[in-house]
Every structure is written in structure tokens, then in C-alpha cells.
Design an enzyme around this catalytic site. Structure first.
Site, PDB file in Angstrom:
ATOM      1  N   ARG A 147       0.871  -1.175   0.000  1.00 44.21           N
ATOM      2  CA  ARG A 147       0.000   0.000   0.000  1.00 44.21           C
ATOM      3  C   ARG A 147       0.909   1.226   0.000  1.00 44.21           C
ATOM      4  O   ARG A 147       2.023   1.195   0.530  1.00 44.21           O
ATOM      5  CB  ARG A 147      -0.901   0.009   1.235  1.00 44.21           C
ATOM      6  N   LYS A 171      -1.929  -2.716   7.504  1.00 46.80           N
ATOM      7  CA  LYS A 171      -3.241  -2.340   8.013  1.00 46.80           C
ATOM      8  C   LYS A 171      -3.553  -3.098   9.292  1.00 46.80           C
ATOM      9  O   LYS A 171      -3.342  -4.302   9.378  1.00 46.80           O
ATOM     10  CB  LYS A 171      -4.285  -2.660   6.944  1.00 46.80           C
ATOM     11  N   HIS A 244      -2.052   2.958  -6.138  1.00 44.66           N
ATOM     12  CA  HIS A 244      -2.956   1.818  -5.940  1.00 44.66           C
ATOM     13  C   HIS A 244      -3.102   0.999  -7.218  1.00 44.66           C
ATOM     14  O   HIS A 244      -3.262  -0.224  -7.174  1.00 44.66           O
ATOM     15  CB  HIS A 244      -4.322   2.299  -5.457  1.00 44.66           C
ATOM     16  N   ARG A 247      -0.262  -1.325  -7.380  1.00 50.12           N
ATOM     17  CA  ARG A 247      -0.543  -2.455  -6.480  1.00 50.12           C
ATOM     18  C   ARG A 247      -1.443  -3.477  -7.186  1.00 50.12           C
ATOM     19  O   ARG A 247      -1.224  -4.683  -7.077  1.00 50.12           O
ATOM     20  CB  ARG A 247      -1.207  -1.918  -5.198  1.00 50.12           C
ATOM     21  N   HIS A 270      -4.594  -8.909   2.502  1.00 54.40           N
ATOM     22  CA  HIS A 270      -6.059  -8.917   2.593  1.00 54.40           C
ATOM     23  C   HIS A 270      -6.489  -9.849   3.723  1.00 54.40           C
ATOM     24  O   HIS A 270      -6.033 -10.987   3.809  1.00 54.40           O
ATOM     25  CB  HIS A 270      -6.676  -9.421   1.282  1.00 54.40           C
ATOM     26  N   TYR A 279      -9.698 -10.186  -8.470  1.00 51.41           N
ATOM     27  CA  TYR A 279      -8.750 -10.461  -9.546  1.00 51.41           C
ATOM     28  C   TYR A 279      -9.108 -11.713 -10.344  1.00 51.41           C
ATOM     29  O   TYR A 279      -8.363 -12.110 -11.233  1.00 51.41           O
ATOM     30  CB  TYR A 279      -7.335 -10.602  -8.983  1.00 51.41           C
TER      31      TYR A 279
END
Length: 309
Positions: A147, A171, A244, A247, A270, A279
Site C-alpha cells: 500500500r 493495516k 494503488h 498495487r 487482505h 482479480y
């Protein structure tokens, strides 16, 4: 508006959920916007009803806010009122029974591999020191799928890793392993002496990409603007390029080269595989191409050749 309740909520989210700085900023922004709406109706967080919240959502719709933004705002209110109910500040949770606005999942934007190569080639048109830094930034980003907040705040000691991976705190303050290619490691080593030249004499910095602003390191906004400039040099629509998007390129190109979703999920950080499943359009296209190339019924001459036998 009772700002004390917002502060108490934010502190609880940090202490009990490990919410990141960006998450807290988003919650705070949403709740202040909602609080201002309630003030205009002479209502408060404590006495607002489900009808008040419906009225607020209708107000967002009138402001032409997207369904995605409306859903996020409602999600903030759900968390906030759950907190107020748990803390017995309210006897109920007025968001119970409210359904979120329907959102459509859009496919992630990403560049082709040739366009990524064009970005790297465009770096040579930048001034020398700026080019060395951009090369390091872009190589790390494309090699690891970080990120942007993780990228710009990398510590300087990352440059000395010997393995082809390193640990990043992302995160929710969760650590994860991310890859680092040999090319990215070389770009890092090329950046180090230039980095030392950019530091004022006698000063040091803990950051890999230092600056002398408030954060002490390159900001997300500055990197975003520099990437836009690079896109223009590469003759790529700058609206299609952002940290992003790079990414997304990392993930999409990995899957296109047969990486499995679970591995990509872990590298992206994630929490749920469902997030990574955006994806699967790559997998779907690959399956379609495989069928078109390999299945006998995809050959228009199949039946003619069969009937002649």
C-alpha cells in the site's frame, strides 16, 4: 454535535480493534459530517432515530454521492451506534434493520506489462537524483504490492535485507512477508548513496525515503503527483496511473503468470480471500483463452474434418 463521543469511539476502535490511523480519520470524517446534519435538524447522536438516519442517507443521495460512499458512511454509523449501545449511552441501535445501498463491484484498474515497462523507461527522463529515487520507489512497489502508506513509511534498514523478502507492518498493525526482487534490491542499493547526499550534514533519518516535512518521510500525496508526472513522460493517461493501480498491477500480473489467489492474498495483506477475488477476471480470461485454444469444439473446422473421416 457531541465531539467527545466521537473521540471516545475512536479511542475504543484503536484500543480494541487495532484500527489504523487512516481508518480512524475516515470514521471521524464520516461522523462529523453526520453530526453536522443532525445539528441542522436539532437532533443529537443520543436521540437520533432510524428515520433521522434514513433522512441522512437520502441527503447523501441528493448530494450525488455514489452508492459506495453511502454504504461506507452507513458502515461508520453502524460501528458508532454499536459502540453507543455497548457503552449504554443509548438503549438501542437505530441502524439495526437498515440495509446498505446496493453497490456494483468494479474490476480493478491496472496497466499492461508493456505499460509498466514504459513507466520504468520514462524514469530516465527525470533529473538524476530524482530518477534514482523513483526507480527505487517503483521497483519496490511493483515487486511487493505494498500500500502507498506502507511504501513511503518504510524504515531505512529495509535496504540491508539479504533475503528476497522483508516484513512490513500494514493495516491494523499486522505484520506480513512481502517479496523483494533482485532488481528491486539493486535499485535500493543504488538509492542509498544518493539518499545520503540528500540528507543535511550531520543529520540522519530513520526513513528509507526521508523528507523534511511533518511526517519526516515522503508523503503519499507527493509520490502520487510524481507518479502522475512519470505517466505523462511515458505517454500514458495519468488518470490511469496511481500507487494503488501499481498495487493492482502487482496482483494482476502475478495471477496472469499462474500465481494462486491464496498466495496473492497473503502478500497483499487482505484479511479475507473474498477481497482478493476481484482479480478472478484474470483467471476467467485465462480459462476462456485455454478453452478457445485447446477445446476441439472451438475449432470451426472440427466438424468438417470429423465428417470426412
Amino acid at each position: 454535535m457531541n465531539k467527545g463521543l466521537i473521540i471516545a469511539f475512536a479511542e475504543t476502535m484503536i484500543a480494541e480493534r487495532g484500527a489504523s490511523k487512516n481508518t480512524i480519520l475516515a470514521y471521524t470524517r464520516d461522523l462529523k459530517h453526520y453530526g453536522a446534519f443532525l445539528d441542522s435538524k436539532r437532533r443529537t447522536f443520543e436521540n437520533a432515530s432510524i428515520e433521522d438516519i434514513r433522512s441522512y442517507l437520502a441527503f447523501l443521495l441528493d448530494q450525488d454521492m455514489t452508492a459506495k460512499t453511502q454504504a461506507r458512511r452507513l458502515s461508520s454509523l453502524r460501528e458508532f451506534y454499536r459502540f453507543l449501545f455497548t457503552e449504554k449511552i443509548r438503549p438501542d441501535n437505530p441502524t439495526d434493520g437498515l440495509s446498505s445501498p446496493k453497490t456494483t463491484k468494479s474490476l480493478p484498474k491496472y496497466l499492461s506489462e508493456s505499460e509498466i515497462n514504459a513507466l520504468f523507461q520514462a524514469i530516465t527522463a527525470l533529473p538524476e537524483k530524482k530518477a534514482v529515487r523513483m526507480k527505487a520507489l517503483l521497483e519496490i512497489l511493483y515487486a511487493s504490492g505494498l500500500r502507498v502508506s506502507e511504501l513511503v513509511s518504510l524504515p531505512a534498514n529495509i535496504a540491508h535485507v539479504k533475503e528476497n523478502f522483508f516484513i512490513v507492518r500494514g493495516k491494523g498493525d499486522k505484520d506480513r512477508l512481502v517479496p523483494l526482487t533482485d532488481i528491486a534490491k539493486k535499485a535500493l542499493h543504488d538509492w542509498l548513496p544518493v539518499r545520503e547526499e540528500t540528507l543535511p550534514k550531520g543529520r540522519n533519518s530513520r526513513w528509507l525515503f526521508p523528507s523534511w516535512g511533518k511526517t519526516g518521510h515522503l508523503t503519499r500525496e507527493d509520490f502520487f503527483l510524481e507518479l502522475k508526472q512519470l505517466a505523462r513522460l511515458a505517454d500514458i493517461d495519468e488518470k490511469r496511473v496511481s500507487p494503488h493501480v501499481i498495487r493492482h498491477c502487482f496482483a494482476s500480473h502475478l495471477i496472469d503468470h499462474n500465481a494462486d489467489l491464496r498466495t496473492v492474498q497473503q502478500m497483499l495483506g487482505h484479511a479475507s480471500i473474498s477481497t482478493t477475488q476481484i482479480y478472478t477476471h484474470i483467471l476467467n480470461n485465462r480459462l476462456k483463452n485455454t478453452v478457445e485454444k485447446a477445446h476441439p469444439l472451438a475449432d470451426p473446422d472440427f466438424f468438417n474434418q470429423t465428417l470426412k473421416k
